[in-house]
Design an enzyme around this catalytic site. Structure first.
Site, short mmCIF file in Angstrom:
data_model
loop_
_atom_site.label_atom_id
_atom_site.label_comp_id
_atom_site.label_asym_id
_atom_site.label_seq_id
_atom_site.Cartn_x
_atom_site.Cartn_y
_atom_site.Cartn_z
N ASP A 25 -64.93 6.99 65.54
CA ASP A 25 -66.08 7.46 64.73
C ASP A 25 -66.12 6.95 63.29
O ASP A 25 -66.46 7.71 62.37
CB ASP A 25 -66.12 9.00 64.73
N GLU A 73 -69.65 9.30 67.50
CA GLU A 73 -70.16 10.63 67.82
C GLU A 73 -71.67 10.59 67.56
O GLU A 73 -72.10 10.42 66.42
CB GLU A 73 -69.49 11.70 66.94
N LYS A 130 -70.20 9.31 72.28
CA LYS A 130 -69.70 10.60 72.78
C LYS A 130 -70.46 11.75 72.14
O LYS A 130 -70.67 11.75 70.93
CB LYS A 130 -68.19 10.71 72.51
N LYS A 133 -66.53 16.17 70.23
CA LYS A 133 -65.50 15.73 69.29
C LYS A 133 -64.47 14.85 70.02
O LYS A 133 -64.00 13.86 69.47
CB LYS A 133 -64.82 16.94 68.64
N VAL A 158 -61.63 8.78 62.07
CA VAL A 158 -61.92 10.04 61.39
C VAL A 158 -62.56 11.06 62.33
O VAL A 158 -63.18 10.68 63.32
CB VAL A 158 -62.87 9.79 60.19
N THR A 159 -62.44 12.34 61.95
CA THR A 159 -61.50 12.86 60.97
C THR A 159 -60.24 13.30 61.71
O THR A 159 -60.31 13.67 62.88
CB THR A 159 -62.07 14.07 60.18
N CYS A 163 -62.19 14.91 65.35
CA CYS A 163 -62.37 14.03 66.51
C CYS A 163 -61.11 13.27 66.90
O CYS A 163 -60.90 12.99 68.09
CB CYS A 163 -63.53 13.08 66.26
N GLN A 203 -42.14 19.74 68.01
CA GLN A 203 -41.61 20.09 69.33
C GLN A 203 -41.35 18.84 70.18
O GLN A 203 -41.67 18.80 71.37
CB GLN A 203 -42.58 21.04 70.06
N1 TIU Z 1 -65.76 12.45 64.06
C1 TIU Z 1 -65.51 13.69 63.63
O1 TIU Z 1 -64.39 14.01 63.24
N2 TIU Z 1 -66.57 14.58 63.60
C2 TIU Z 1 -66.67 15.63 62.72
O2 TIU Z 1 -67.62 16.39 62.78
N3 TIU Z 1 -65.67 15.75 61.79
C3 TIU Z 1 -65.61 16.64 60.77
O3 TIU Z 1 -64.58 16.69 60.11
N4 TIU Z 1 -66.64 17.42 60.50
#
Ligand code: TIU
Length: 222
Positions: A25, A73, A130, A133, A158-159, A163, A203
């Site tokens: 993303d 996304e 997609k 997430k 990210v993030t 995701c 773990q």
């Molecule tokens: N790609 C992804 O992480 N989508 C999000 O909405 N991330 C946020 O941190 N909001």
């Protein structure tokens, strides 16, 4: 086999022929002003810091012949794949599907949904759109990896705690060994990034491994 001795929580060994890089993303909607990330109230500049390292990671995989897969996304223009619960979540200035400065927020085909130019896919690289997430939910990713006999995933993007972590957990449950590149992933919240890296490798690598890009490169390039 390549062995990354500096990976945490312990060395990570992988076969490059059975490995794919998944870049999650890295879209204008998350990284640039005026998109989804900013409309949720976040400082998107934080995410721009990883662009050079992520570009170097993509280049390394391309040079080694390891497949590079990109995800986005985004939703269909008719929003038929957008659950009400996702659209209604929070109190953003603009919701998914609304029109902002980079077109309709998180909608396929709009400027904001594009991958940033610095990390643009080549014509032959797979791009997975997609609606969730995680990159496995409602996508052809699992079938694609199975056809290619991929067993190991290197992750970036990210993030970190949204995701990337969701995708890594989905992959872990499907039997993939996963390595997250620490300086090729970022969050709007530094504490969440730190916590995510910690919980992934806790773990005895309960979700997977993490490593710095330089350590992956040193192990791979000798
Ligand atoms: N790609 C992804 O992480 N989508 C999000 O909405 N991330 C946020 O941190 N909001």
């Amino acid at each position: 086999m390549i062995k990354v001795d500096a990976a945490r929580p312990f060395p990570f060994a992988f076969d490059p022929a059975k490995t794919a890089l998944i870049v999650i993303d890295m879209q204008r909607d998350f990284v640039e002003p005026g998109g989804f990330g900013e409309t949720l109230g976040n400082d998107v500049k934080r995410l721009q810091a990883i662009v050079p390292t992520t570009a170097a990671l993509i280049d390394l995989c391309r040079n080694k012949g390891t497949e590079v897969i990109h995800t986005r996304e985004c939703h269909r223009p008719d929003l038929s794949d957008l659950p009400r619960a996702k659209r209604d979540r929070g109190n953003p200035e603009l919701r998914i599907g609304d029109t902002g400065p980079m077109g309709r927020i998180l909608v396929a085909g709009e400027v904001g949904a594009e991958i940033i130019p610095a990390l643009a896919p080549t014509d032959t690289e797979r791009v997975i759109d997609k609606p969730g997430k995680g990159a496995f939910y409602a996508t052809p990713l699992a079938d694609h990896l199975s056809q290619r006999q991929i067993t190991t995933l290197v992750l970036a993007g990210v993030t970190t705690e949204v995701c990337v972590q969701t995708t890594m957990r989905e992959a872990n449950d499907r039997g993939f060994d996963c390595l997250l590149i620490e300086d090729a992933t970022e969050s709007y919240f530094p504490a969440f990034k730190t916590a995510t890296l910690d919980m992934i490798r806790a773990q005895g690598a309960i979700v997977g491994w993490t490593a710095r890009f330089a350590d992956l490169k040193a192990a791979w390039c000798g």
